[in-house]
Scaffold this motif. Structure first.
Motif, PDB file in Angstrom:
ATOM      1  N   ALA A  68       9.955 -24.948   0.539  1.00 32.83           N
ATOM      2  CA  ALA A  68      10.930 -25.969   0.948  1.00 32.83           C
ATOM      3  C   ALA A  68      10.213 -27.118   1.647  1.00 32.83           C
ATOM      4  O   ALA A  68       9.208 -26.923   2.318  1.00 32.83           O
ATOM      5  CB  ALA A  68      11.948 -25.358   1.899  1.00 32.83           C
ATOM      6  N   THR A  92      14.894 -28.961   2.749  1.00 33.87           N
ATOM      7  CA  THR A  92      16.178 -28.542   3.293  1.00 33.87           C
ATOM      8  C   THR A  92      17.223 -29.646   3.117  1.00 33.87           C
ATOM      9  O   THR A  92      16.969 -30.813   3.440  1.00 33.87           O
ATOM     10  CB  THR A  92      16.032 -28.175   4.790  1.00 33.87           C
ATOM     11  OG1 THR A  92      15.172 -27.041   4.874  1.00 33.87           O
ATOM     12  CG2 THR A  92      17.357 -27.849   5.452  1.00 33.87           C
ATOM     13  N   THR A 325       1.231 -26.638   1.916  1.00 33.66           N
ATOM     14  CA  THR A 325       0.000 -27.324   2.338  1.00 33.66           C
ATOM     15  C   THR A 325      -1.167 -27.058   1.376  1.00 33.66           C
ATOM     16  O   THR A 325      -1.985 -27.946   1.128  1.00 33.66           O
ATOM     17  CB  THR A 325      -0.361 -26.896   3.782  1.00 33.66           C
ATOM     18  OG1 THR A 325       0.811 -27.082   4.587  1.00 33.66           O
ATOM     19  CG2 THR A 325      -1.482 -27.719   4.356  1.00 33.66           C
TER      20      THR A 325
END
Ligand SMILES: Cc1cc2nc3c(=O)[nH]c(=O)nc-3n(C[C@H](O)[C@H](O)[C@H](O)COP(=O)(O)O)c2cc1C
Length: 359
Positions: A68, A92, A325
């Motif tokens: 997300a 989100t 990441t």
């Protein structure tokens, strides 16, 4: 030789982190276009039954998901599929569109292989997200939707926001992630406390059952996304609530705000993701797995940069994985590389069988 690290990453890192992100989203949109996606998929996608994970009544084509926050508005999911992700968690999402926090809000911490962000759920709102999902939705490709509360909604009215998102998006999601762990929306993490969480989960599960009935579809699994900064006893409370209310799983974890200066981050400027999160996230996955012995599905997120990181999370008890990441630092071939190594290692066959049991 990794062309991304040699050529693309140095160029992308000349741009601001948010500009690079927009460029990456544009590239993924392109990779998801009908003809282009066939070509990209042939280079990146690994199709093998051995990679499938059956859990929560869903069949994931492979365990590697896009976490997300990357595709907040559901515009890049088709491209993510093309480069090998087995599913995407959109969001989100909040009921109303919102710009997120103002000022600089995304930072690279290169020596730590990390990011720090204080974005605060910038997104186009649930109605626009629904339209975007309907534009690309393909049979069989699984979409989770992360739902949260709007910035201006008082904490004691947060349940209304989660309910509004369920109502609007119910048929368009394969599962919902109840985000109570972002550090960038004031007070949100308080929703992880036992009394709040119990009331929130009870209400959401009841609403989910009503919605499943009224749409004549299977009830969508609801998962709770947790913070890595919970103590073991707070974690135990979350697990107790999850089991007692019928929550299907736990996503471990969101970003951390603990000791962030150790990784070169600035306290108060948001949560840290990436390498510094890796161990804590794996430890939590192992803790949940040992306590729950497969009664909950576990999605591991936090510092997955290599196939070995992925295997470590699966061996700790994760059923599924999520990456954010790692994609920034390792590039677009990461999901594909992980899936290739999972197939080669043969170790995934064991995890896959275990996951299938809980399906
Ligand atoms: C820039 C950025 C934005 C994020 N936004 C969200 C979000 O909107 N909702 C959410 O649940 N998690 C969000 N996350 C957390 C990630 O989904 C993930 O849980 C976390 O970054 C750990 O995974 P990683 O180490 O692979 O990045 C965000 C992370 C980053 C770096």
């Amino acid at each position: 030789m990794n062309l991304y690290k040699l050529l693309c990453r140095p160029l992308l890192f000349l741009l601001s982190p948010e500009s690079s992100h927009h460029l990456a989203i544009t590239a993924l949109k392109f990779a998801g276009l009908p003809l282009i996606s066939t070509f990209v998929s042939s280079a990146y996608r690994r199709k093998s039954d051995a990679l499938q994970v059956k859990t929560m009544g869903l069949n994931f084509s492979n365990p590697v998901g896009l976490a997300a926050g990357f595709d907040k508005n559901a515009v890049a999911a088709a491209g993510a599929e093309s480069i090998g992700f087995g599913y995407v968690e959109i969001g989100t999402v909040t009921p109303l569109p919102q710009p997120g926090n103002s000022g600089k809000r995304l930072f690279r911490l290169k020596p730590s292989m990390a990011l720090q962000n204080r974005l605060g759920f910038p997104n186009v709102g649930m109605k626009a997200v629904k339209q975007n999902i309907r534009r690309f939705r393909r049979n069989g490709y699984l979409i989770g939707i992360s739902i949260g509360k709007g910035v201006s909604t008082p904490l004691d009215k947060s349940t209304d926001d989660y309910i509004a998102c369920l109502d609007e998006l119910y048929v368009d999601a394969d599962y919902f992630a109840v985000n109570v762990s972002s550090p960038n929306t004031s007070g949100l993490r308080d929703l992880q406390h036992k009394a709040y969480l119990l009331s929130l989960c009870k209400t959401l599960i009841a609403r989910s059952q009503e919605l499943a009935q009224s749409h004549s579809i299977a009830a969508r699994p609801l998962l709770i996304k947790i913070s890595p900064d919970l103590s073991n006893s707070e974690m135990d409370d979350v697990l107790e609530v999850a089991i007692s209310t019928g929550i299907a799983g736990i996503i471990a974890t969101n970003t951390t705000t603990s000791n962030v200066e150790t990784f070169g981050a600035v306290p108060g400027m948001g949560g840290v993701s990436g390498r510094p999160l890796s161990k804590r996230s794996t430890d939590l996955v192992r803790y949940i797995s040992q306590k729950m012995s497969k009664r909950l599905t576990i999605i591991a997120a936090g510092g997955i940069f290599t196939p070995d990181d992925a295997l470590e999370k699966l061996e700790a008890g994760a059923d599924l994985l999520q990456i954010y990441t790692g994609l920034v630092y390792e590039g677009p071939s990461l999901a594909s590389k992980i899936n290739r190594e999972l197939l080669k290692s043969g170790r995934f066959a064991t995890s896959s069988k275990l996951a299938a049991k809980s399906g």
